[in-house]
Design an enzyme around this catalytic site. Structure first.
Site, PDB file in Angstrom:
ATOM      1  N   LYS A 178     -13.388  -0.871   5.737  1.00  0.00           N
ATOM      2  CA  LYS A 178     -14.027  -1.639   4.665  1.00  0.00           C
ATOM      3  C   LYS A 178     -15.038  -2.643   5.167  1.00  0.00           C
ATOM      4  O   LYS A 178     -16.147  -2.699   4.657  1.00  0.00           O
ATOM      5  CB  LYS A 178     -12.960  -2.399   3.835  1.00  0.00           C
ATOM      6  CG  LYS A 178     -12.179  -1.503   2.905  1.00  0.00           C
ATOM      7  CD  LYS A 178     -10.966  -0.925   3.591  1.00  0.00           C
ATOM      8  CE  LYS A 178     -10.100  -0.156   2.617  1.00  0.00           C
ATOM      9  NZ  LYS A 178      -9.060   0.585   3.346  1.00  0.00           N
ATOM     10  N   ASP A 237      -0.978  -6.037   9.211  1.00  0.00           N
ATOM     11  CA  ASP A 237      -1.931  -5.014   8.803  1.00  0.00           C
ATOM     12  C   ASP A 237      -3.184  -5.765   8.350  1.00  0.00           C
ATOM     13  O   ASP A 237      -3.136  -6.463   7.339  1.00  0.00           O
ATOM     14  CB  ASP A 237      -1.353  -4.170   7.661  1.00  0.00           C
ATOM     15  CG  ASP A 237      -2.267  -3.016   7.273  1.00  0.00           C
ATOM     16  OD1 ASP A 237      -1.861  -2.190   6.432  1.00  0.00           O
ATOM     17  OD2 ASP A 237      -3.407  -2.933   7.786  1.00  0.00           O
ATOM     18  N   TRP A 281       0.847  -1.182   0.000  1.00  0.00           N
ATOM     19  CA  TRP A 281       0.000   0.000   0.000  1.00  0.00           C
ATOM     20  C   TRP A 281       0.884   1.235   0.000  1.00  0.00           C
ATOM     21  O   TRP A 281       1.853   1.320   0.755  1.00  0.00           O
ATOM     22  CB  TRP A 281      -0.867  -0.034   1.257  1.00  0.00           C
ATOM     23  CG  TRP A 281      -1.807   1.102   1.448  1.00  0.00           C
ATOM     24  CD1 TRP A 281      -2.655   1.658   0.521  1.00  0.00           C
ATOM     25  CD2 TRP A 281      -2.021   1.814   2.667  1.00  0.00           C
ATOM     26  NE1 TRP A 281      -3.383   2.664   1.099  1.00  0.00           N
ATOM     27  CE2 TRP A 281      -3.027   2.786   2.407  1.00  0.00           C
ATOM     28  CE3 TRP A 281      -1.483   1.741   3.949  1.00  0.00           C
ATOM     29  CZ2 TRP A 281      -3.494   3.665   3.386  1.00  0.00           C
ATOM     30  CZ3 TRP A 281      -1.954   2.614   4.930  1.00  0.00           C
ATOM     31  CH2 TRP A 281      -2.945   3.567   4.642  1.00  0.00           C
TER      32      TRP A 281
END
Lengths: 462, 412
Positions: free
Chosen positions: B258, B222, B141
């Site tokens: 999300k 993560d 990311w």
């Protein structure tokens, strides 16, 4: 690789012990003792791996971490909660309480939240700089919608995590773009200011502010220290209702402060956490900031809606940077975004929407002003009652009028650490060790009790 | 106007315009585009079949309960955040029966979504951990390196994605982690690797775990897509739980952006699993020292929504159903896009669209092809070729197919 390590397994218990010691040394901060995996320490590593191939290190990597002390301000509430005494009083954190000592959610906030619920808005990411509608109204609230700085688009406004988060963004900007520049902070100031600048790696020094002899402002000391600081320093100023002292400069004194700041090419940096709470009037409480802006000075302003809109836990505030040109403002805003992105990406929507609904809606805005006056009014009235109780009970002739002169949520009692501890240990009155009490946490009903506690601590404890 | 407002005298004269963030900037550019056919496949935000943002039913229900509860106040949360939220988040990622939790060896602090959790964890490690290098997968990311360097860590990479196979470069990964200094921090995507969608198999995870434990490498997970990868919350936490089960230490950053659609509320958590309860308690006290000068305490709204959902059996079950529906829609978009490219006869092997996991597809398109697609077809995506499948619908698949076909056929 893994299989190679297994096949080389060997060595004695003493070797594995020295590995642990090796690890211990390298855990200490600052040292760079590395375990050289492929070098002479390899045998020690292997003995360790032989006994615990599929199990992690036996000892915690964090075992040398010390227990940090509780936060001097927020820790007070924790201690208060644990106390079971019936007369206990929480005058620690600056959170407004009703006369019944209950937390208060403003009516306009409830209305705004219901509106938001009805509308059924989505929860998409805000832009990095926050909710545009919020940014617009917050700058207008601070400077006045018809102010030149706004008309000329010279203000870079970025939504921040209440006052703390906005201060931190500004500090990060200072560190990156004004390397070596220091920030001058008042002595005393809010306890967290130093932590913010320390963590942001911005050097700071203090300017004299509170004069214990007069229980007022050491104005000459303040001017002198600001003058003596290196050219181009940032000067952290409390816009109104100075925390912890409650002592604010007069308008004439503000002019002189602005003079010396301009003379020395310093950059004013306002922390405005109590707009509306000091005098009860949002505009009046903005006058120090507007005075500086009117001189065409570049300046920073951190805002918080924790107290004046009671949005403590929603974490809503803003950092405003007033620049000489709209071009500079655009550039500064882009850099503030660049600092926010690796901290939290984009700010939380809920509080921002509440503020923009209240401040942006004339009806709710007016209602807010009334609630604001009510809250500030209650604090003024407990100040008066506390003062009256102290005068009635204290026969020593001590002048308690500073309680009436101080402005905002707090009173700086002048009690020292031992005396403050007596307040807590004997009287179950919770306050910060610097002698600050939050009048927002005081009810009329408890004024007499508090007066007794203060008089006892002041006279009988050294 | 006085002299001090002269442009030349600005103290900000040397402040240059920063470029837009490469990921969030895609949405900025998209918003500016007037074309009615424009499609935003940039940021990973779920869209319905109708192309609309979605607020989950359980979230609306929870919010109703919260807003209508007269006893609710807005007092400051503790520095570590909402206690219920923290406990429930730890259970969600580590498992309700986790031994580490039962033994009080886990400290969990509420943070500002995944970014905030990563930053607080990184700041903590930079101050208190002896190794200040973090190894991140290549690619990862876009915001990861910035988060870690801002916190004072130095960043190295380990091989991860193999462009030739469009899969995991497992040998490269093992070699690179194998040659890392003992004790180094290693960032691991718990599931649904961003941007590639390529995840290790569970056998590969076990090998990674063994290697890392043998070298004392510190895992920093993560977890931004728990529930989104496979549709199962437990399955998507398997990698994390494998590491915790061996009794070792690790960090885990969780995001509810999300999987609960709480993007803008900024809800997340950082958990640090320690060897002992005593260490965990000291670690927690130091985390507070990182947080207080950053933002004092976290925002209440989103965390309250999560806690409300997680603690209520019916709401929790309803959530798992809605989560699975989102994950399934994405899987069906994968199939539709793949089928459409096959039908169109677009050159190349597109099976990676089906194999990759989670919200994103790493298309393999290069920056020139991406620029072409944006310019000619108004399709917005990050320049590394990553597309958010969550932003696709049956209606927009044909346009995307055309755009990919044209890009692959005409742009080198």
């Amino acid at each position: 690789m893994a299989s190679a390590m297994l096949s080389l397994a060997s060595a004695s218990p003493s070797a594995s012990l020295s590995l642990q010691e090796n690890l211990k040394i390298s855990w200490k901060r600052g040292t760079s003792s590395r375990i050289n995996f492929l070098g002479s320490d390899f045998s020690k590593t292997k003995s360790f791996t032989r006994t615990s191939m599929t199990v992690a290190v036996k000892v915690s990597r964090f075992k040398d971490i010390t227990m940090a002390p509780p936060d001097p301000i927020l820790g007070v509430s924790e201690a208060f909660k644990a106390d079971t005494h019936e007369m206990k009083l929480n005058l620690g954190v600056g959170a407004y309480r009703t006369e019944d000592l209950q937390p208060y959610v403003l009516n306009v906030v409830k209305k705004a939240e219901n509106l938001m619920l009805e509308r059924g808005e989505n929860k998409e990411y805000l832009p990095i700089e926050g909710l545009a509608a919020f940014n617009k109204v917050t700058a207008e609230l601070m400077f006045g919608a018809d102010n030149a700085v706004i008309q000329q688009q010279r203000v870079a406004t970025v939504q921040g995590l209440s006052g703390t988060g906005s201060l931190r963004l500004a500090a990060a900007l200072m560190e990156r773009y004004f390397p070596g520049a220091r920030v001058l902070i008042s002595s005393p100031t809010w306890g967290n200011h130093k932590n913010i600048f320390n963590d942001a790696r911005v050097p700071w020094s203090e300017y004299r502010y509170y004069d214990p002899k007069t229980v007022g402002l050491d104005f000459d000391g303040m001017i002198s220290d600001i003058k003596a600081a290196p050219d181009g320093s940032f000067v952290l100023l409390h816009g109104c209702a100075h925390n912890p002292t409650g002592i604010d400069p007069t308008p004439e004194q503000w002019e002189k402060i602005a003079d010396v700041i301009q003379e020395r090419n310093h950059i004013p940096f306002f922390d405005v956490a109590y707009q509306g709470f000091a005098s009860g009037s949002l505009d009046e409480d903005a006058s120090s900031v507007r005075l500086f802006a009117a001189r065409g000075m570049e300046l920073l302003v951190a805002q918080s809606y924790s107290k004046n809109l009671g949005l403590y836990a929603e974490r809503i505030g803003a950092i405003n940077v007033v620049c000489a040109s709209s071009d500079a403002a655009a550039r500064v805003k882009s850099q503030l975004k660049r600092l926010a992105r690796p901290m939290y990406s984009n700010p939380p929507i809920h509080g921002a929407r509440i503020v923009s609904n209240v401040v942006g809606n004339p009806e709710l805005f007016n209602e807010w002003k009334e609630e604001m006056e009510m809250m500030a009014g209650r604090i003024k009235s407990v100040r008066q009652k506390l003062y009256d109780s102290l005068c009635a009970k204290d026969k020593s002739g001590k002048d308690w009028s500073f309680i009436l002169k101080q402005i905002g949520m707090f009173s700086f009692t002048g009690l020292n650490i031992t005396q403050s501890e007596n307040m807590t240990n004997k009287w179950h009155v919770y306050m910060t060790k610097d002698g600050r009490i939050s009048l927002a946490g005081l009810s009329s009903a408890k004024c007499e009790y508090l007066a007794d506690a203060i008089i006892d601590s002041y006279h009988n404890v050294k | 106007m006085s002299a001090s407002s002269d442009h030349a005298n600005s103290v900000f004269a040397t402040v240059v315009q920063a470029p837009e963030d490469p990921i969030l900037g895609v949405t900025v550019a998209y918003n500016k585009d007037p074309s009615p056919d424009k499609l935003n496949l940039g940021v990973g935000a779920y869209r319905t079949e109708e192309g609309k943002p979605l607020v989950l039913n359980v979230v609306r229900k929870a919010e109703q309960l919260l807003v209508n509860d007269p006893s609710r106040v807005k007092e400051y949360l503790p520095i570590t955040g909402l206690a219920d939220f923290n406990k429930l988040s730890a259970k969600l990622i580590f498992g309700a029966d986790s031994l580490a939790i039962q033994e009080n060896r886990v400290t969990t602090v509420q943070c500002l979504s995944g970014t905030g959790a990563l930053r607080v964890g990184a700041e903590f490690l930079a101050r208190h951990y002896h190794e200040r290098t973090i190894y991140i997968p290549q690619p990862t990311w876009g915001n990861h390196p910035k988060v870690f360097t801002s916190a004072g860590l130095s960043v190295k990479t380990y091989r991860y994605y193999s462009p030739n196979t469009r899969g995991l470069d497992f040998q490269g990964l093992l070699e690179d982690l194998g040659s890392a200094p003992a004790g180094a921090i290693v960032l691991l995507h718990a599931c649904a690797h961003n941007p590639t969608g390529v995840d290790p198999t569970s056998d590969q995870w076990e090998q990674i775990r063994q290697l890392m434990r043998s070298k004392g490498l510190l895992p920093f997970f993560d977890s931004a897509y728990q529930g989104f990868a496979s549709g199962s919350l437990d399955a998507d936490a398997a990698s994390v739980r494998m590491f915790v089960a061996d009794g070792g230490e690790c960090l885990a950053a969780q995001s509810y952006a999300k999987n609960m659609g709480l993007y803008g509320e900024r809800v997340g958590a950082l958990s640090i699993v320690c060897k002992t309860a005593e260490v965990a308690s000291r670690v927690e006290s130091q985390l507070k020292l990182v947080i207080r000068p950053m933002y004092s305490n976290p925002p209440i709204h989103g965390a309250s929504i999560v806690a409300t959902v997680l603690k209520d059996r019916d709401l929790y079950n309803e959530w798992t159903v809605e989560l699975k529906a989102m994950a399934d829609r994405i899987i069906s978009m994968r199939k539709q896009l793949f089928d459409a490219l096959q039908a169109r006869g677009t050159p190349g092997d597109w099976s990676h669209i089906l194999k990759q996991i989670g919200m994103f597809t790493f298309t393999g398109l290069n920056a020139n092809q991406v620029a072409f697609m944006t310019k000619e077809y108004h399709i917005y995506m990050t320049s590394d070729g990553r597309i958010s499948m969550a932003g696709l619908s049956s209606r927009t698949v044909p346009n995307l197919t055309e755009a990919i076909h044209a890009a692959v056929s005409s742009v080198a």
